[in-house]
Every structure is written in structure tokens, then in C-alpha cells.
Design a protein around this motif. Sequence first.
Motif, PDB file in Angstrom:
ATOM      1  N   GLU A  31      28.518 -37.683 -55.439  1.00 27.92           N
ATOM      2  CA  GLU A  31      28.833 -39.067 -56.256  1.00 27.92           C
ATOM      3  C   GLU A  31      30.397 -39.232 -56.556  1.00 27.92           C
ATOM      4  O   GLU A  31      30.777 -40.361 -56.324  1.00 27.92           O
TER       5      GLU A  31
ATOM      6  N   SER B  37      26.043 -46.669 -50.322  1.00 25.29           N
ATOM      7  CA  SER B  37      25.684 -45.887 -51.345  1.00 25.29           C
ATOM      8  C   SER B  37      25.118 -46.863 -52.341  1.00 25.29           C
ATOM      9  O   SER B  37      24.662 -46.794 -53.361  1.00 25.29           O
TER      10      SER B  37
ATOM     11  N   ARG C 268      22.908 -42.013 -56.450  1.00 24.01           N
ATOM     12  CA  ARG C 268      24.290 -41.343 -56.324  1.00 24.01           C
ATOM     13  C   ARG C 268      24.396 -40.055 -55.435  1.00 24.01           C
ATOM     14  O   ARG C 268      25.446 -39.769 -54.718  1.00 24.01           O
TER      15      ARG C 268
END
Lengths: 727, 87
Positions: free
Chosen positions: A485, A714, A719
Motif C-alpha cells: 500500500e 493500483s 491496495r
Amino acid sequence: MSEQMVDITDVLRRKAREVANDAVVKSPQFSLFQGTQALEINNKRLDSGIIELSVEEEEFDVLCKRSLQEVLATSDAIFRNVFIWLQNSSLSVTVFSCRYVEELLVIYNKDANKGISSCRFGAVENVSMDPELLLVHKVLRSVVLGALHLVRLCLTLGQSGVVYEEEDINTQTMNLNVITMVESNDILKELNDSVDFLKSKYADSKDSEILQLILKTLVQLINLPQFIALKVPKLTDCSTPPQSPAMVSSLAALVDSLVTHVDYLNSLPQIPGCFSMGIQKRLDNRLPSRDLIPLKSEDYSSLKVLVDDLQRIWAISNRLTSQDVVNHALNFANTHHHVISRAIYALFLVRDDATVFGVEKVSDFLNEEMLRFSCWDSEYINTSNEIVKQKVAELTHQISSVALEWLSVMNQNPCRQRQHFSRLITVFDTLEYNSENFERNLKEVFQVNEEFEYNGELVLALPITSWVCYVKMDIMLHVVLRGFELELYQTWEFHQMYWYVNYLVDNILLILDRVIEYNRSKIYKIQQMKNQLKKKKGDQKLRYKEKMMKRQAQIPSLQLFVDTLNKKIVQYKIIQGLAVLQSIQLQKYIKSGILKTPDFPFVQNEEILYKLRMKPFASVGVPSLPPYSHYQFHLKNSLKQPHTPQDINHVKSSILSNIKIITDGIQSKDVTVSMHICSQDWLHWFRQLQRSCIGIGLQLQKPITATQRVVIDSKGFHRYFPVVNSE
Amino acid sequence: MESLEAVDFIGSELKITLNDGRILQGVLLALDSKPNLLINNCSETSIQRGHTNCRDLGLVSVPNDTIQSVEMKGEELDKAVKWKPAQ
């Protein structure tokens, strides 16, 4: 300093010329690195003393009368600037840049002890005779007071240690005391008086109506500390959930109304010179010059976020179990929030008296967590040995202080969360070591035998250690996944990190399986009591029957905990499945040569890079960090034996069916899933996992050529599992 | 005063008049051969709209070409000169 001054200009210049060209003469205590923070005189970007102001700014009059529309435009701008400030701006370019705010603060700071009576824009005569003067010196003044009180409140939250100063919230106040000696009640009275004034003098005006909305919203925001003090008792099966506190529902209604007027407010002209960089030039200022932030960058949407967050926080009043608290906290940690909500959440969750939501001790919360995991109906709980009970209580007390730390990580920003979690790994590892020694000791010294049959042999149950070990591994998993993330890993590191995720989940599944078996063994033992009963006679039989009935009452709870653990397994299998799927995709890239460790001159040995990346986990006893050779072995084998399309389809369908089990559980408010609070956030979480599964699956079908390069996508995906594209 | 070296001024409280009329006061932390000065705990005095305005700036770097004059307390300078031969 003026008298007896000696001009040393020439001598200083002469002596300086004797210094070597590239040398710096400095105080031994001073490091040149600190010098990089210095403000350079005459540098336009750094020297606030050379800011040029317009005539309107120079001659702005804070005492003169203003129209209702001008007062509305200024009030709106001040209020919005509070929220711009909270989005990582400094006060000097937001709230303090308003001339009315500056003037009031400067006058107040000259005599802060006088409280609210020193909060004014200056001396004006016959204010009460002229409504337009009253608009400034009563209404606008109360808006300034309300906004400054809100600033003060946020600064207090910032300084309370629950969020980071200068990282989450900018606390530089230009050495101004932000009305700390003014009572909240005095400000609330000023705000309410202004509402009454507008109602009576400007009853049918739209501008008056919007201005009243701003004043009333400020009143509710000033009352926010009351929210932190609210006690939230645990809901029982038969009790109804408490209503949202009045301040939150009023605030929500006010903000909804305010948002509808944003376009109109944006169309209002600002009084020229009212917002200015002048304060940066006039007052104490250790920061470089900065332009003002455009007002339109805030449209009350962050205020709306704050209100939504408060409602989300309050949703915990629907909690039935400690698992609900854990999942609510995890959801809070996983979602984006206003900085003030994050501060409020921390203070709301764990109170000053170390209670959770003001009603239960952290140790009670922890006990419930452990009971629901592995300790229910265990020998430690049922024993009549007071010494054992005392020793167990001591251990849980030790664990509860660490659990408290775990809870206080949840409101932090994602970077800090990972940092604190990394630190907690070693803390939990030590705790696990102590706990295991303690539990083994209980058997040897006190003959408290907590054993069960697992995989054909009699093993120690270690219920407390199992919980500690499970939480530790879950934290380790968070640390690894948060790295994706936070974009900590390079693409060429992805494969090893997903491989480690897989390894961690394997270990988590092992411990969950062991605990499930232990809980099942307790159910089995109770069920076997019937056979024993048949052998008993007379009074003994009666007593045994009574005991059996008591134990049998535990079976539904034990069964519920087994089911809950099984749902946890499903969730971990989703993560594991995605890690496997991602690894398969990355192996394709590695095999085709488009994904490899770059040929950096500093990369002498890939093993060193592996060890550096895995450092947070290196000291953990169980599960120990696999050596680099294990990873290499796995990678070589995987490349030799690629997965068939059938294998891939099996992984995909298993992930999707597991996601369905959980999302169905969320929608049906299944207690074993325990995600009925903030269920929409959880559904979103699992749907994003679903999208990642589908996205990676589609990518797997694309052919790869050696001339392509890998790109991370993404957007729209989970994430932790971005799609690695080739193009 | 000629016996002094650049390093002897470090730690002294200076009053620097800038070419634009502003006056800076603070403690000299570092200097180079130009000399550009690094002043700590710096306060700035200026005339704005006919009023004298004084404010705190913290750590400030003063380029040589912005400096009109540098002054130092006579008493402090005397001490520095007296201390020097005793070294």
C-alpha cells in the motif's frame, strides 16, 4: 542594545577574508545541517520581510462597517480556511491570513488575562447604534472567536499525542496564544447571540440564513469534546442500539444544508485586502513565505468527511462482542479519515482511565478476546486454584498493556501504523516467549493440565500463547501487506514479498487449525460426560449431572467460537489465494526476463537486499524467517514447473467463492463474521479484493514478450494487490 | 580589535543593519569568507506604515551583499579583545 554599540563591519569583513574560501567558521555546538533550515534574507521564497502588499492590504480597515453579504463572504472564508489548515497547511496562510483574525489575536495577546473582553478588532464608538457596525463587531467577531476556538481545540488534539504534530496537523501559531484564556461558554454565548441578532435584524435574508448556518455549525463543533466523553455500553441481544448523539445529528443536518450553498458562497466577492500574506511579514514567523491557499480548494467536503467519520465512530455503539471492537478498529485503520476524527477516535476508544469506550477495562476487553479465541472453558478459567488464577491475571495484565498499544495504533496514518506495528512484532514475540514459559510452568508446578489430542498425539493446549502468537503473526502480515500500500517495495521485490505473505498465512492457518481442534476437543469432552454419568450412582450422580448441565451450557459458545475461527480461516485464504495468484503472474514476468533485480552498482548480493527487506521479521522466533536459499529454491522450482490454466482457475474460483462466503456473512449480519458495524466499508474492502482477483486473472491470460516492461496499476484494485501489467 | 580572528565573533550578539533598512539582532552562529552570516534567535525590526514592527525570525542566513553594517556591544567586544591575549 543601542547604547555603546561598536561598528565592526570593516573588521568583521577583513577577518572573514582570512578564512579559507571553502571553510565555514562556526560554533562547535552547531551542525551545518541545522543551517539548511535557516531563512535567507532577501530570498523571495524564504524572506517574509520582503513580501510586497497591495494598497488594499496595507490600508485594510477592520473597524469600518460592512454589509451583510461582505460579512457572510468573510465568515465563510474564515470557516473554510480552518478546514484548509487541517489539510496540512499552516495557520499563517489560512485562518490567520484574515485581517480580522490577525487583529483580534494581536489585541488579545497584548492582554490575554482579560479573556473575552480583550477579543476585539479595536476601539469603536457607538457600535450598538449601527447594524452594519454590529455585523462586524458582533457577528463577524463571534465567527472569528468560534473559528479560533475550533483551531485551539484542534491544536489541543494535535498536542495530546494521539496524532503527530507537524505531520498530521500543523501546530505553528506564530507565537500567538490562540485564545486559551477564553471560556468555551463565553464563545458559545457570543455565537448564539449573533444568531439571535441575525434572526431579529435580518429575518428574511438568504445571506442571514447561511450566516446562521455557519454560526450554528461552529456551536456544534465547539461541543465536540463532549463526544469524546460519551460512554458507550456494550449492546446486549435484547437492547436497542442507542441513537446518534444530538450534536452529531445536528451537525450532520447543518453541514448538509451548508453544502447546498457552496456555489452561491463561491460567487460572493471577497473584500479586497481582507485575506493577505501580510501577517507573514508583520508577526513572528520562522517559516518561508507562502502563498495563500485558494478558498475554493475547500468546499465543506472535508467537514462532511468529519461528520461522516463521527457517525462511523459512533456506530461502535452497536457492538455485541470484543470482536466487533477489533473489526471496527481495523476498519478505522483501513479507511481514510479526517485528521480530527483520527484524534477523536483515539481518545474515544481508549479513555484517560484506560477503559475502552469509558465502560470496560482494557484487561476485560482482552480477556474476552482471549476467551473467544482459545481460553473459553479452559482449565485456567475453571480451576479453583487461587494461585493459578492470580498468576493468569498477572500475565493478562502484562498482555493488556501491549493490547492497549495495538488499539492506539489504529488511528494513526498508514505510515505510522506500519511503523508501530513493526515495533509491536518484537514486543509480541517476547510476550509469546514469556507466555509459553508460564503455561508450561503451570503444568509442571501446579499440575494444571491443559492438554488435548492433536494430530494423533497429546499436546499442551497453550491457549494464551496461541492467542499471543496468532496476534503477532497477524501483525506481521499487516506489516508486509501495508508495504504494498505504501509503495515501499520495488516491483522486482514483489515476488519475494508475496511469497512471504503465503508463508505467513500458512503459519496463521496452522495455529488457527490447532486452536479449532482444541476448542472441538473441549466440546467433545463435555459430550463425553454423558457416558461418565451412566457410571455414577446416588448423590454422586446428581452432583455430576448438575456439573454436566453447567458444562453443556458452554457448548453453544464453544461452537460459535469454532465457527468464528473458521470464518477467519476463510478470510486468510482469500489473502493467501491472491498472494499465490500474484506470484504466478510475477513468475511469468521473471521467466520472460522483463522482471529482474536491476543491475545497480550497489547491489552486490541479492541476499543482502532480501535480509534488509525482511529485517522487521528477522528476530522473530516463530515463525522464523526462511533463509534466502529457501526463497531461491522455491522460485527456481516454480519457474521449472509453471502453473497450468486449470491450476490458475482453481485458485481464482477458490478466492472468489471465499469472498462470497464473507460478503454473504456481512450482508446477513452473521455474528461469526462480525462485520455488521460499518458493513459498507467491509463490503467495499472485499469487493476490491474481488477486483484484484479478476484483474490479476485477466492479466495472466495476456501473452508477454521480452521487449515489454512491467507497470503497476493500483487504481480500482485492492491496495495490497495492485495489478502488475506489462506494456 | 585587530588581534581578534573571525572565530572570536562566534557566539556574539550582533546588530545587523540591512540595505533595505531592516535591523536584525541575534547571535552569530557561523560565517564564511564573504562573510555570509548565520544568525540564531534573530529578531527583525522594521518600519511598516510609519510604525516600528519587531518580530522573531529564528535562524536566519544573511548574505554579505544585503548587509549595510554590523555592530556589537562595546562591552562584549572589550571582553573578547581582553580574553584574546590571555589565550
